[in-house]
Structures are given as C-alpha cells and as structure tokens.
Write a protein that holds these residues in place. Structure first.
Motif, mmCIF file in Angstrom:
data_model
loop_
_atom_site.group_PDB
_atom_site.id
_atom_site.type_symbol
_atom_site.label_atom_id
_atom_site.label_comp_id
_atom_site.label_asym_id
_atom_site.label_seq_id
_atom_site.Cartn_x
_atom_site.Cartn_y
_atom_site.Cartn_z
ATOM 1 N N VAL A 123 -24.434 71.382 14.894
ATOM 2 C CA VAL A 123 -25.464 70.469 16.263
ATOM 3 C C VAL A 123 -24.778 69.187 16.285
ATOM 4 O O VAL A 123 -24.736 69.010 17.637
ATOM 5 C CB VAL A 123 -26.951 70.493 15.463
ATOM 6 N N GLY A 124 -24.423 68.087 15.055
ATOM 7 C CA GLY A 124 -24.440 66.312 16.014
ATOM 8 C C GLY A 124 -22.933 66.796 16.565
ATOM 9 O O GLY A 124 -22.562 65.622 17.785
ATOM 10 N N TYR A 125 -21.730 67.441 16.149
ATOM 11 C CA TYR A 125 -20.967 67.964 16.908
ATOM 12 C C TYR A 125 -21.509 67.743 18.430
ATOM 13 O O TYR A 125 -20.104 67.711 18.817
ATOM 14 C CB TYR A 125 -19.548 68.601 15.898
ATOM 15 N N HIS A 126 -21.585 68.994 18.531
ATOM 16 C CA HIS A 126 -21.985 70.060 20.253
ATOM 17 C C HIS A 126 -22.865 68.541 20.422
ATOM 18 O O HIS A 126 -22.429 68.763 22.001
ATOM 19 C CB HIS A 126 -22.738 71.375 20.112
ATOM 20 N N LEU A 127 -23.419 67.854 20.876
ATOM 21 C CA LEU A 127 -24.421 67.444 20.462
ATOM 22 C C LEU A 127 -23.774 65.874 20.944
ATOM 23 O O LEU A 127 -24.430 65.217 22.483
ATOM 24 C CB LEU A 127 -25.996 66.796 20.087
ATOM 25 N N PHE A 128 -23.000 65.860 20.738
ATOM 26 C CA PHE A 128 -22.355 64.085 20.608
ATOM 27 C C PHE A 128 -20.829 63.904 21.496
ATOM 28 O O PHE A 128 -20.405 63.005 21.070
ATOM 29 C CB PHE A 128 -22.574 63.106 19.740
ATOM 30 N N CYS A 129 -20.635 65.505 21.679
ATOM 31 C CA CYS A 129 -18.406 65.560 21.937
ATOM 32 C C CYS A 129 -19.145 64.698 23.210
ATOM 33 O O CYS A 129 -17.559 64.161 23.443
ATOM 34 C CB CYS A 129 -18.582 66.531 21.752
ATOM 35 N N CYS A 130 -19.281 64.493 23.843
ATOM 36 C CA CYS A 130 -19.819 64.103 25.275
ATOM 37 C C CYS A 130 -19.900 62.581 25.219
ATOM 38 O O CYS A 130 -20.447 62.000 26.378
ATOM 39 C CB CYS A 130 -20.796 64.533 25.781
ATOM 40 N N HIS A 131 -19.325 61.943 24.199
ATOM 41 C CA HIS A 131 -20.187 60.581 24.254
ATOM 42 C C HIS A 131 -19.129 60.093 24.669
ATOM 43 O O HIS A 131 -17.721 60.042 24.478
ATOM 44 C CB HIS A 131 -20.038 59.996 22.516
ATOM 45 N N ARG A 132 -19.120 58.794 25.463
ATOM 46 C CA ARG A 132 -18.217 57.761 26.025
ATOM 47 C C ARG A 132 -17.321 57.131 25.921
ATOM 48 O O ARG A 132 -16.169 56.933 26.021
ATOM 49 C CB ARG A 132 -18.814 57.120 26.948
ATOM 50 N N SER A 133 -17.696 57.431 24.494
ATOM 51 C CA SER A 133 -16.231 56.612 22.974
ATOM 52 C C SER A 133 -15.334 57.821 22.996
ATOM 53 O O SER A 133 -16.404 58.647 21.874
ATOM 54 C CB SER A 133 -16.992 55.921 21.816
ATOM 55 N N GLU A 134 -14.156 57.626 22.518
ATOM 56 C CA GLU A 134 -13.384 59.135 22.211
ATOM 57 C C GLU A 134 -13.709 59.505 20.279
ATOM 58 O O GLU A 134 -13.701 60.135 19.812
ATOM 59 C CB GLU A 134 -12.193 59.220 22.334
ATOM 60 N N LYS A 135 -13.589 57.369 20.034
ATOM 61 C CA LYS A 135 -13.605 57.721 18.286
ATOM 62 C C LYS A 135 -14.817 58.293 18.152
ATOM 63 O O LYS A 135 -15.177 58.661 17.067
ATOM 64 C CB LYS A 135 -13.168 56.288 18.380
ATOM 65 N N THR A 136 -15.991 57.758 18.753
ATOM 66 C CA THR A 136 -16.628 58.174 17.968
ATOM 67 C C THR A 136 -17.163 60.481 18.781
ATOM 68 O O THR A 136 -17.319 60.790 17.528
ATOM 69 C CB THR A 136 -18.448 58.017 18.898
ATOM 70 N N SER A 137 -16.540 60.599 19.665
ATOM 71 C CA SER A 137 -16.257 61.907 19.793
ATOM 72 C C SER A 137 -15.573 62.960 18.327
ATOM 73 O O SER A 137 -15.936 63.942 18.249
ATOM 74 C CB SER A 137 -16.068 62.325 21.215
#
Length: 238
Positions: A123-137
């Motif tokens: 859930v966390g990955y599919h929710l935050f994969c669109c984060h503006r930071s590539e490192k966070t994604s």
C-alpha cells in the motif's frame, strides 16, 4: 457551487475507455506516460492516469482518486484489513475453541502479522511511488520488496513448524535456513544500490530464486532422508 464543482472535474483517458470524469483535489492532476519523470516509466503499455510530482500530503490525498494505481492500492489495503480481521477472529474464537497451545497462538500470530506487513508495505509503495522525490519513491519500492520477503517468511514459518512438529531438530534447521534466506533478501532490498531499476529487478529475481531453490532443494533433501530411512529400516528387518 455547481460551477466550482464542474471546474474541479478533469477528464482523463484510461486505456480503451472513453473519458472518465474524476474529481481531483486541488494540486493533483493526472499525467500521460510521456509527461511523467523517467523513474516512473516502468511500463509503456500503461499510457495515462499517472500521478506524479506530489508531496507526501498530496500522495495521501490521492488515495481517494481514480488513477492507474487505484486497484493496486485498495486491493492491498483491503487485503490488510482482511488479514487483520482474520487474526482477531482466530485469536478470540477459533484457537480457544480448538484448545490451541501457546505455540499455536504464536505461530498463527506471526503468520498473519507477516501477511499484514506485506500488504501495508505494498500500500505504501503504490501510494507514494508518485512522490516528487525519486529517492523517496525508490525507498518505498525497497520497502515493498522487503514486505514481500516478510510475507514469504509468514508462509513458511507455519508450514515448517507443523510439518516438523514431531522432529524438533529438523524443524530448527529449516526455520533457521528460511530466516537466513529472508534476511538476505531483506538486506538486499534495502541496499543503497536498490534505487536503480536494474537492481530492483535483480532483487525481485533473487526473491523468486530463493523460493524456487527452497522448494526444490528441500524436496530433494526430503527424498534423500526418506530413502535413507527406508533403507535403514529394511536393513534392520533383514
């Protein structure tokens, strides 16, 4: 009010479907494959419906919009709720009615907990994969792979524990081996090198390889032990 609502309606094209009206919170828009950053371009056959360039707060808000990750997010979120409800039901009803031992409670708890962690990580990955930071994604991707390894651990702990219920020595050997393999996958998935897509694919291949080796090597080992046991028994009888 009605006009303001209409202004917040954006039309996007999803695959072969016609334009779907989607209510989007302010600050969130959907992009086509050509518009998203390179680190999100994993599948060129998914042409649109992408979330991108979002801070953490808007990533959370995007949980309630229709995008090409909606099914991925909600299927894992509902899966987490399912395993949580099953865990509560087993603990308060099924296991007590079966006069289960303390070990049964522990193994059941570990198994269901591992499944819940796996679901939440996805859930966390599919929710935050669109984060503006590539490192966070990429870090969320690493956490997703780690969750998969934990889910695999939950599958094998219960199976090994009850398959070798009467043989404590081999049960410990199998459990230690499984734990070592899962820890190797866990640390591999959280390696600083994982943010590169090739390393992410390598980590997934490693997970699948571990599962394949586990199934085949231990099946062969069981066959050898069975043959040795039958040979020794026949020798004694002779």
């Amino acid at each position: 009010m009605h006009q303001k609502l209409l202004k917040s309606v954006h039309y996007i094209e999803l695959g072969s479907y016609q334009y779907w009206p989607v209510l989007l919170p302010r600050g969130i828009r959907l992009y086509t494959y050509e518009q998203i950053p390179v680190f999100l371009k994993d599948n060129p056959y998914i042409t649109d419906g992408y979330r991108a360039y979002l801070p953490s707060k808007l990533c959370l808000k995007s949980l309630f919009i229709l995008s090409n990750e909606t099914i991925n997010i909600w299927s894992h979120l509902l899966g987490f709720l399912l395993f949580f409800i099953l865990g509560v039901y087993d603990m308060i009803s099924v296991l007590p009615s079966a006069n289960a031992s303390r070990e049964d409670f522990v193994i059941c708890s570990i198994c269901l907990f591992c499944f819940q962690v796996c679901m939440l990580c996805s859930v966390g990955y599919h929710l935050f994969c669109c984060h503006r930071s590539e490192k966070t994604s990429r870090r969320w991707m690493a956490l997703d792979y780690a969750g998969i390894s934990i889910g695999i651990l939950g599958c094998y702990v219960s199976g090994v524990f009850y398959a070798f219920y009467c043989n404590n020595y081999w049960r410990q050997v199998y459990l230690i081996t499984v734990l070592a393999m899962i820890l190797a996958v866990f640390f591999c998935s959280n390696s600083p090198q994982l943010p590169h897509p090739t390393m992410a694919q390598a980590a997934l291949c490693y997970i699948l390889l571990c599962v394949w080796l586990w199934n085949n090597s231990y099946s062969a080992l069981d066959l050898v032990k069975w043959r040795c046991w039958n040979f020794s028994c026949s020798t004694i009888k002779f």
